[in-house]
Write a protein that holds these residues in place. Structure first.
Motif, short mmCIF file in Angstrom:
data_model
loop_
_atom_site.label_atom_id
_atom_site.label_comp_id
_atom_site.label_asym_id
_atom_site.label_seq_id
_atom_site.Cartn_x
_atom_site.Cartn_y
_atom_site.Cartn_z
N ARG A 1 -5.59 -4.75 9.15
CA ARG A 1 -6.64 -4.70 8.13
C ARG A 1 -6.14 -3.98 6.87
O ARG A 1 -6.45 -4.38 5.75
CB ARG A 1 -7.88 -4.01 8.70
N ARG A 2 -5.35 -2.94 7.08
CA ARG A 2 -4.80 -2.23 5.92
C ARG A 2 -3.74 -3.05 5.21
O ARG A 2 -3.63 -3.04 4.00
CB ARG A 2 -4.22 -0.89 6.41
N LEU A 3 -2.96 -3.80 6.00
CA LEU A 3 -1.90 -4.62 5.38
C LEU A 3 -2.44 -5.80 4.60
O LEU A 3 -1.71 -6.39 3.81
CB LEU A 3 -0.96 -5.13 6.48
N LEU A 4 -3.71 -6.17 4.80
CA LEU A 4 -4.28 -7.27 4.04
C LEU A 4 -4.49 -6.91 2.57
O LEU A 4 -4.72 -7.80 1.75
CB LEU A 4 -5.61 -7.72 4.65
N ASP A 5 -4.39 -5.62 2.25
CA ASP A 5 -4.48 -5.21 0.85
C ASP A 5 -3.32 -5.81 0.07
O ASP A 5 -2.19 -5.87 0.54
CB ASP A 5 -4.47 -3.68 0.78
N ARG A 6 -3.60 -6.25 -1.14
CA ARG A 6 -2.56 -6.89 -1.96
C ARG A 6 -1.42 -5.94 -2.28
O ARG A 6 -0.30 -6.39 -2.55
CB ARG A 6 -3.17 -7.42 -3.27
N ASN A 7 -1.69 -4.64 -2.26
CA ASN A 7 -0.66 -3.67 -2.63
C ASN A 7 0.14 -3.16 -1.44
O ASN A 7 0.96 -2.27 -1.59
CB ASN A 7 -1.30 -2.48 -3.35
N MET A 8 -0.10 -3.71 -0.25
CA MET A 8 0.59 -3.26 0.95
C MET A 8 1.62 -4.29 1.37
O MET A 8 1.35 -5.50 1.36
CB MET A 8 -0.41 -3.04 2.10
N SER A 9 2.80 -3.81 1.72
CA SER A 9 3.87 -4.67 2.21
C SER A 9 4.52 -4.01 3.41
O SER A 9 4.34 -2.80 3.65
CB SER A 9 4.93 -4.91 1.11
#
Length: 631
Positions: free
Chosen positions: A242-250
Motif C-alpha cells: 500500500r505504501r509502495l503504490l505512492d507515486r514517489n515510492m520505488s
C-alpha cells in the motif's frame, strides 16, 4: 651468583636452561680471554719459559666452536618466539578495549535516542519520563540541563518525579539498554542521532493541548510546499504494497518479480499491475524491463501471465517488441499452456504484424493437434478474428489442406465446434467453403453430437441461402427422429424459431401424416417424448390460432394416453385448459421457453431442463481470460 644446579631447581623451563648453559660458556670464554691476555703481556719472558709455545691439550675443559654456534641459534629462535607471543598479546588487549568502547558508545547512543524521542513527543507523559531520565544520560554526555522552556513550558524548572518501580516483564534487556520509542527499521528524526537537543522557542499554549497549536505546527505549510522526492524502499524489510503504490515510492522491482516466479505470489502480481497504472513513466519503464528479463517464466505462471498482458498496454514500442521476441520460437508451447495462451491472444492484438506472421507460421506447423487443443483452440479463434493492414497470410489454405476430410470430426469436439463456428463467422466465403461442405455432407452425424449440433444451428440461422436450404431439407426429412433426440431436437427448435411459418407448415405435414406401419402419427410420440414435448409446447404457445388448433385437434384424440404420460401430460394440459382458450399465449410475466407452459398453473414452475449425462460447456482457458462457450 647462583650456580647452574640451583637455577635448575628453581625454574625448569627450557629457556632458562639454555640461558644457564650460555652463561657457563661465556664464563669459560672470558677466562680463556684473560689467560690469552696474560700470555701476551708476558711475551718478554717467553724465551726463558720452556712451556710457552706448547699447544693446549684437548681435554683441558675448553668448549667446541660448533657447540657455541648451535647454542647461539637456539637462543635467537627463542627470542623470536617470545617476541611473537608479546605481539599477539598486545593485539588481543587492543581488540578487547575497542569492543568495550564500542559497546559503551552504542548503549549511550540508544539511551540518548530514547530521551530525545521522549523530548520531541507531544505527549506530557513522555516528556515527564524524559525529564526523569534526561539528567542522568545528558550529564554523562556533557549536555546542558534542560529547563521547562525547552518543551514549550512557562520557564519553570521541572522537578524529577519519584520513579515508581515497574513489575518485571518477560523481556529482559541488558543493563544500561533502554528500548527505543520508535520501531526498529523506521527512520529516526533527521539530525537527532548524534546531536544534543537544542533549546527550542516556547510554543504558545492553547485550551486543546499544552503543546499543540490547534493540532498543527507552524512549519506545516512550508513542508507541503516542497517538491516530492522519490523514496527508495529497501527489500530487506517486509514490503508494504500500500505504501509502495505512492507515486514517489520505488524499490527493487526485480525482487518483486522474483517473488511471482518463485513463490506464485498473487499479491505481488496484483501490486505490480496497479503500479503500472498509477506509477510514473520512469517507474513503468523499470517495471516492464524487470518483467521482460523473466518474460517466459511469467507467461506460463498462474499470476504472472496477467502481468505480461499489462506490459503490452503500458510498455514502450521497443519493450513490446522485446516481449514479442520472447514469444518467438515458443508460440506452440505457450498456445498449449493454460496461462500462456492468454498472452499469445493478447500479443496478436499488440505486436507488429511481422511478429504476428512469425507466430502464425509457428502455429501452422501442428494444425490438427492445436485446432482441437483445450487451450490452443482459443488462439486459433483469435487468429481468425484478426484483420491485417497488409496482405494477410493464407491461413485457411493451409488449415483446409491439413484438415481435409476431418472437418466433421473437428465439429463434433468440444473445442473444435467453437473453431468451426468462428470460421463460419469471420472467414471469407472461398476460405470457409471446404469446411461448410464437409459439415453439411455429414449433417446427420454432426446434428446428433453434443457439440456438433451447435454448428448445424449456426448454419440454419446464419448460413447462406443454399446452405440453409440444404440443412433444413435434411431436418424436415428426418423430423420425427430428430425431434426425439436429445441434441438433434435443439436443431429442430432452432429452425422453428428462425424459419417462421414456412418451416412450421412443412414440419407439421411431416409429423402429422399417417403411417400404415404405426398405430398413431409421429406427433403423438413426439408429444410424449422426454425431449420432443418441448417442441410441441413451443408450437402450441407461439403458433397462430389456426395452426395451433390443428395440433390441438390431433392431441385431443389421444388425451387418455398423454394424460397418463409424465411428459405428455404437459402437452395435454395446454390443449384442454379453458383459460388458454380465452387468453392464448404464454402466461403473463413468463417468456415462452422450453421449460414453461400452461401446465405450470397446476403443477407449479418446472425446473430447468438438464440432463445428468450432458455436461454444460464452458471453454477451458477461455479467450482473453473469459470462459466462453455453451451453457
Amino acid at each position: 651468583m647462583l650456580t647452574t644446579t640451583q637455577k635448575t631447581k628453581l625454574d625448569h623451563s627450557p629457556v632458562d636452561d639454555l640461558l644457564a648453559r650460555l652463561n657457563e660458556q661465556q664464563a669459560v670464554l672470558s677466562r680463556q680471554k684473560s689467560e690469552a691476555e696474560n700470555i701476551f703481556d708476558d711475551s718478554s719472558s717467553s724465551a726463558t719459559n720452556p712451556y710457552a709455545g706448547t699447544p693446549p691439550l684437548e681435554g683441558d675443559g675448553r668448549p667446541d666452536a660448533a657447540e657455541v654456534l648451535r647454542l647461539k641459534k637456539e637462543l635467537e629462535l627463542a627470542r623470536q618466539r617470545m617476541a611473537q607471543m608479546d605481539l599477539q598479546l598486545n593485539h588481543q588487549q587492543h581488540d578487547r578495549i575497542a569492543q568495550n568502547d564500542l559497546d559503551a558508545f552504542t548503549q549511550s547512543q540508544i539511551a540518548r535516542h530514547t530521551v530525545e524521542q521522549a523530548i520531541g513527543s507531544p505527549f506530557p507523559a513522555a516528556q515527564h519520563l524524559a525529564m526523569n531520565m534526561g539528567p542522568t544520560y545528558m550529564s554523562a554526555a556533557g549536555a546542558m540541563p534542560m529547563r521547562g522552556t525547552d518543551y514549550g513550558g512557562d520557564g519553570a524548572i521541572l522537578e524529577p518525579a519519584p520513579m515508581i518501580p515497574r513489575p518485571h516483564s518477560g523481556f529482559q534487556y541488558q543493563q544500561g539498554y533502554t528500548p527505543p520509542m520508535t520501531p526498529f527499521g523506521y527512520p529516526q528524526a533527521v539530525g537527532m542521532q548524534n546531536v544534543i537537543p537544542q533549546r527550542l522557542p516556547p510554543r504558545p499554549r492553547s485550551r486543546l493541548s499544552p503543546v499543540a497549536q490547534e493540532f498543527g505546527f507552524p512549519q506545516w505549510g512550508a513542508q507541503a510546499a516542497q517538491q516530492p522526492t522519490v523514496t527508495y524502499m529497501s527489500t530487506a524489510e517486509p514490503l508494504n504494497y500500500r505504501r509502495l503504490l505512492d507515486r514517489n515510492m520505488s524499490c527493487n522491482w526485480r525482487y518483486i518479480v522474483d517473488k511471482i516466479v518463485c513463490n506464485n505470489d498473487q499479491q505481488a502480481s496484483i501490486f505490480l499491475q496497479q503500479k503500472l497504472k498509477v506509477g510514473t513513466v520512469e517507474q513503468k519503464f523499470e517495471i516492464v524491463q524487470a518483467i521482460i528479463d523473466q518474460a517466459y517464466p511469467l507467461m506460463v505462471n498462474r499470476f504472472g501471465n496477467f502481468l505480461v498482458q499489462r506490459c503490452f498496454e503500458h510498455g514502450t514500442p521497443e519493450q513490446v517488441v522485446s516481449i514479442a521476441q520472447a514469444i518467438r520460437g515458443n508460440t506452440l508451447n505457450l498456445s498449449m499452456d493454460a496461462f500462456g495462451c492468454h498472452v499469445v491472444q493478447k500479443a496478436f492484438d499488440s505486436v507488429p504484424e511481422e511478429y504476428k506472421a512469425i507466430m502464425v507460421h509457428e502455429l501452422l506447423r501442428r494444425i490438427p493437434e492445436t485446432v482441437i487443443h483445450r487451450y490452443a483452440c482459443h488462439v486459433w479463434q483469435k487468429l481468425f478474428e484478426l484483420r491485417w493492414s497488409d496482405s494477410p497470410p493464407q491461413i485457411l489454405k493451409y488449415v483446409n489442406e491439413a484438415l481435409r476430410g476431418m472437418w466433421h470430426e473437428v465439429a463434433l469436439g468440444e473445442t473444435g465446434s467453437l473453431v468451426v463456428q468462428n470460421i463460419f463467422e469471420n472467414c471469407l466465403e472461398e476460405d470457409k467453403r471446404p469446411c461448410i461442405n464437409e459439415v453439411i455432407s455429414s449433417i446427420d452425424v454432426v446434428a446428433h453430437g453434443q457439440f456438433g449440433n451447435w454448428c448445424i444451428q449456426h448454419i440454419c440461422e446464419h448460413g447462406s441461402i443454399p446452405d440453409r436450404s440444404r440443412a433444413i431439407d435434411h431436418v424436415i426429412r428426418y423430423a420425427d427422429q430428430y425431434s426425439m433426440d436429445q441434441f438433434a431436437s435443439k436443431v429442430v427448435e432452432k429452425c422453428l424459431k428462425v424459419s417462421g411459418n414456412e418451416f412450421l407448415d412443412r414440419y407439421l405435414d411431416r409429423v402429422c401424416e399417417a403411417n400404415p406401419e404405426r398405430p398413431r402419427m409421429p406427433l403423438i410420440d413426439i408429444s410424449g417424448d422426454q425431449f420432443g414435448n418441448y417442441l410441441i409446447q413451443y408450437i402450441l404457445t407461439n403458433a397462430d390460432p389456426q395452426r395451433r388448433e390443428v395440433v390441438a385437434a390431433h392431441i385431443r384424440k389421444h388425451m387418455v394416453s398423454l394424460r397418463g404420460s409424465k411428459y405428455g401430460s404437459r402437452v395435454a394440459m395446454l390443449c384442454c385448459n379453458p383459460a388458454y382458450a380465452t387468453r392464448p399465449g404464454p402466461p403473463t410475466g413468463l417468456p415462452p421457453t422450453r421449460s414453461n407452459g400452461r401446465f405450470s398453473d397446476y403443477f407449479g414452475p418446472e425446473p430447468p431442463r438438464s440432463y445428468s449425462h450432458e455436461r454444460q460447456y464452458a471453454g477451458a482457458g477461455g479467450r482473453s481470460g473469459y470462459a466462453g462457450g455453451y451453457r
